[in-house]
Design an enzyme around this catalytic site. Structure first.
Site, PDB file in Angstrom:
ATOM      1  CG  ASP A  45      -1.834   1.196   1.268  1.00 31.87           C
ATOM      2  OD1 ASP A  45      -2.949   1.074   0.740  1.00 31.87           O
ATOM      3  OD2 ASP A  45      -1.438   2.271   1.784  1.00 31.87           O
ATOM      4  CE1 TYR A  50       0.781   7.900   2.242  1.00 30.98           C
ATOM      5  CE2 TYR A  50       1.240   5.602   1.784  1.00 30.98           C
ATOM      6  CZ  TYR A  50       0.426   6.571   2.312  1.00 30.98           C
ATOM      7  OH  TYR A  50      -0.748   6.203   2.927  1.00 30.98           O
ATOM      8  CE  LYS A  75      -3.639   4.712   0.461  1.00 33.65           C
ATOM      9  NZ  LYS A  75      -2.218   4.593   0.837  1.00 33.65           N
ATOM     10  CG  HIS A 108      -4.527   9.813   0.001  1.00 34.36           C
ATOM     11  ND1 HIS A 108      -3.178   9.731  -0.265  1.00 34.36           N
ATOM     12  CD2 HIS A 108      -4.668   9.401   1.279  1.00 34.36           C
ATOM     13  CE1 HIS A 108      -2.545   9.283   0.808  1.00 34.36           C
ATOM     14  NE2 HIS A 108      -3.436   9.074   1.761  1.00 34.36           N
TER      15      HIS A 108
HETATM   16  P1  NAD Z   1       0.490   1.502  12.019  1.00 35.34           P
HETATM   17  O1  NAD Z   1      -0.700   1.454  12.905  1.00 35.34           O
HETATM   18  O2  NAD Z   1       0.696   0.424  11.016  1.00 35.34           O
HETATM   19  O3  NAD Z   1       1.755   1.624  12.993  1.00 35.34           O
HETATM   20  C1  NAD Z   1       3.053   1.616  12.499  1.00 35.34           C
HETATM   21  C2  NAD Z   1       4.012   1.850  13.649  1.00 35.34           C
HETATM   22  O4  NAD Z   1       3.735   0.951  14.712  1.00 35.34           O
HETATM   23  C3  NAD Z   1       5.433   1.582  13.214  1.00 35.34           C
HETATM   24  O5  NAD Z   1       6.031   2.740  12.686  1.00 35.34           O
HETATM   25  C4  NAD Z   1       6.093   1.127  14.512  1.00 35.34           C
HETATM   26  O6  NAD Z   1       6.443   2.244  15.267  1.00 35.34           O
HETATM   27  C5  NAD Z   1       4.952   0.416  15.220  1.00 35.34           C
HETATM   28  N1  NAD Z   1       4.957  -1.047  15.000  1.00 35.34           N
HETATM   29  C6  NAD Z   1       4.655  -1.717  13.856  1.00 35.34           C
HETATM   30  N2  NAD Z   1       4.703  -3.040  14.056  1.00 35.34           N
HETATM   31  C7  NAD Z   1       5.034  -3.223  15.363  1.00 35.34           C
HETATM   32  C8  NAD Z   1       5.239  -4.370  16.157  1.00 35.34           C
HETATM   33  N3  NAD Z   1       5.093  -5.596  15.663  1.00 35.34           N
HETATM   34  N4  NAD Z   1       5.571  -4.180  17.456  1.00 35.34           N
HETATM   35  C9  NAD Z   1       5.702  -2.943  17.965  1.00 35.34           C
HETATM   36  N5  NAD Z   1       5.519  -1.816  17.261  1.00 35.34           N
HETATM   37  C10 NAD Z   1       5.184  -1.937  15.955  1.00 35.34           C
HETATM   38  O7  NAD Z   1       0.493   2.966  11.363  1.00 35.34           O
HETATM   39  P2  NAD Z   1       0.641   3.651   9.936  1.00 35.34           P
HETATM   40  O8  NAD Z   1       1.964   3.474   9.336  1.00 35.34           O
HETATM   41  O9  NAD Z   1       0.138   5.034  10.165  1.00 35.34           O
HETATM   42  O10 NAD Z   1      -0.461   2.912   9.040  1.00 35.34           O
HETATM   43  C11 NAD Z   1      -0.168   1.785   8.236  1.00 35.34           C
HETATM   44  C12 NAD Z   1      -0.342   2.116   6.773  1.00 35.34           C
HETATM   45  O11 NAD Z   1      -1.644   2.658   6.522  1.00 35.34           O
HETATM   46  C13 NAD Z   1       0.586   3.235   6.251  1.00 35.34           C
HETATM   47  O12 NAD Z   1       1.901   2.797   6.065  1.00 35.34           O
HETATM   48  C14 NAD Z   1      -0.121   3.609   4.976  1.00 35.34           C
HETATM   49  O13 NAD Z   1       0.164   2.659   3.963  1.00 35.34           O
HETATM   50  C15 NAD Z   1      -1.587   3.537   5.407  1.00 35.34           C
HETATM   51  N6  NAD Z   1      -2.147   4.853   5.791  1.00 35.34           N
HETATM   52  C16 NAD Z   1      -3.099   5.409   4.994  1.00 35.34           C
HETATM   53  C17 NAD Z   1      -3.648   6.639   5.316  1.00 35.34           C
HETATM   54  C18 NAD Z   1      -4.711   7.220   4.447  1.00 35.34           C
HETATM   55  O14 NAD Z   1      -5.042   8.402   4.601  1.00 35.34           O
HETATM   56  N7  NAD Z   1      -5.261   6.474   3.517  1.00 35.34           N
HETATM   57  C19 NAD Z   1      -3.224   7.339   6.469  1.00 35.34           C
HETATM   58  C20 NAD Z   1      -2.256   6.742   7.280  1.00 35.34           C
HETATM   59  C21 NAD Z   1      -1.727   5.497   6.943  1.00 35.34           C
END
Ligand code: NAD
Length: 274
Positions: A45, A50, A75, A108
């Site tokens: 994704d 990004y 997106k 998006h």
């Molecule tokens: P997430 O909830 O996936 O959290 C990621 C963070 O959690 C990592 O940076 C790390 O610090 C921690 N983490 C991950 N795995 C872990 C583990 N096993 N143990 C401990 N800590 C851990 O947050 P995110 O990156 O905001 O969201 C995931 C994806 O969603 C993004 O990469 C993106 O692709 C998507 N996204 C989309 C939008 C949108 O507007 N459409 C907005 C935000 C994110």
């Protein structure tokens, strides 16, 4: 082990667990996505904003996995909304990803203040009709945006990617999606790591002999959502994928449902992007 798939209303299948690359630099992205693909993820994704579509494209090109086994989402960024601008932005994303066809293309954010998402959706319908995308969907659409889109369009979005984690269930949106056969995809599914200390989650993790992150991902999967956790740490990339060999009980799922505190981490789609 491979991730299970869910099927969109147009028949296209999406791996239910994908890999998100928000806030990964383009330079770092190729290596991180390569690690994810080696771990077993087949769904990536990304987004134009990004700035790492090229890194994703390099990893996909180099991995040796047949293209039809890979699923890539990107997106359209807010500034490119509008019919012609969308078609141009799509071509740029497709070129950066170096793919013939994008599996899933999302608006998006709705950006209601600019009122361009219907016109943008016309361009998405055109890309779909032309076979340049296998499926079209939206992100951050509130029920009111979905209602308007559905009332004034031919194609129904296949998915709505929204903020959703145990502290923010986003139930009204999930129900609106389900009423229209639209899948719900959880972004920031781990609450960006902010909810991993929660005592209820820690208790369930201890009982299941799993980590809290695995318990949260399992809750998403058993709730029927697509989920796209992000990590750049190889051990966590593997940990987040090792969630297909255990099951939470109904009581455990309900206990996690009850953690909803109604608070977003990210922006409110009603006002963001104006
Ligand atoms: P997430 O909830 O996936 O959290 C990621 C963070 O959690 C990592 O940076 C790390 O610090 C921690 N983490 C991950 N795995 C872990 C583990 N096993 N143990 C401990 N800590 C851990 O947050 P995110 O990156 O905001 O969201 C995931 C994806 O969603 C993004 O990469 C993106 O692709 C998507 N996204 C989309 C939008 C949108 O507007 N459409 C907005 C935000 C994110």
């Amino acid at each position: 082990m491979s991730a299970p798939t869910l099927t969109f209303h147009n028949g296209v299948e999406i791996p239910q667990l994908g890999f998100g690359v928000w806030r990964v630099s383009d330079d770092e992205t190729e290596a991180v996505v390569t690690t994810a693909l080696e771990t077993g993820y087949r769904h990536i994704d990304t987004a134009a904003v990004y700035g790492n579509e090229q890194g994703v494209g390099r990893a996909l090109a180099a991995c040796g996995i047949p293209r039809e086994e890979l699923f890539v989402t990107t997106k359209l960024w807010n500034a490119a909304q509008g019919y012609d601008a969308t078609l141009r932005a799509f071509e740029q994303s497709r070129a950066r990803l170096a793919v013939d066809q994008v599996d899933l293309y999302l608006i998006h954010w709705p950006v209601p203040s600019r009122d361009l998402y219907l016109e943008t959706w016309r361009a998405f319908e055109r890309l779909y009709a032309d076979g340049l995308v296998r499926a079209i969907g939206v992100s951050n659409f509130l029920p009111e945006h979905l209602d308007r889109l559905l009332a004034e369009s031919e194609e129904v979005p296949v998915i709505n990617q929204v903020e959703l984690h145990p502290r923010f269930r986003n139930l009204a949106t999930e129900r609106a999606d389900a009423a229209h056969r639209i899948l719900t995809e959880a972004w920031s599914p781990l609450g960006q790591g902010t909810i991993l200390e929660d005592p209820t989650l820690a208790g369930i993790a201890e009982a299941e002999e799993r980590t809290v992150a695995q318990v949260i991902l399992r809750w998403h999967l058993q709730s029927g959502r697509v989920v796209i956790p992000k990590s750049v740490t190889p051990s966590r990339i593997a940990e987040n994928f090792a969630v297909f060999d255990f099951e939470l009980s109904g009581d455990e799922l309900s206990a996690i449902d009850a953690l909803d505190a109604g608070g977003r981490i990210g922006p409110d789609p009603a006002s963001f992007g104006g």
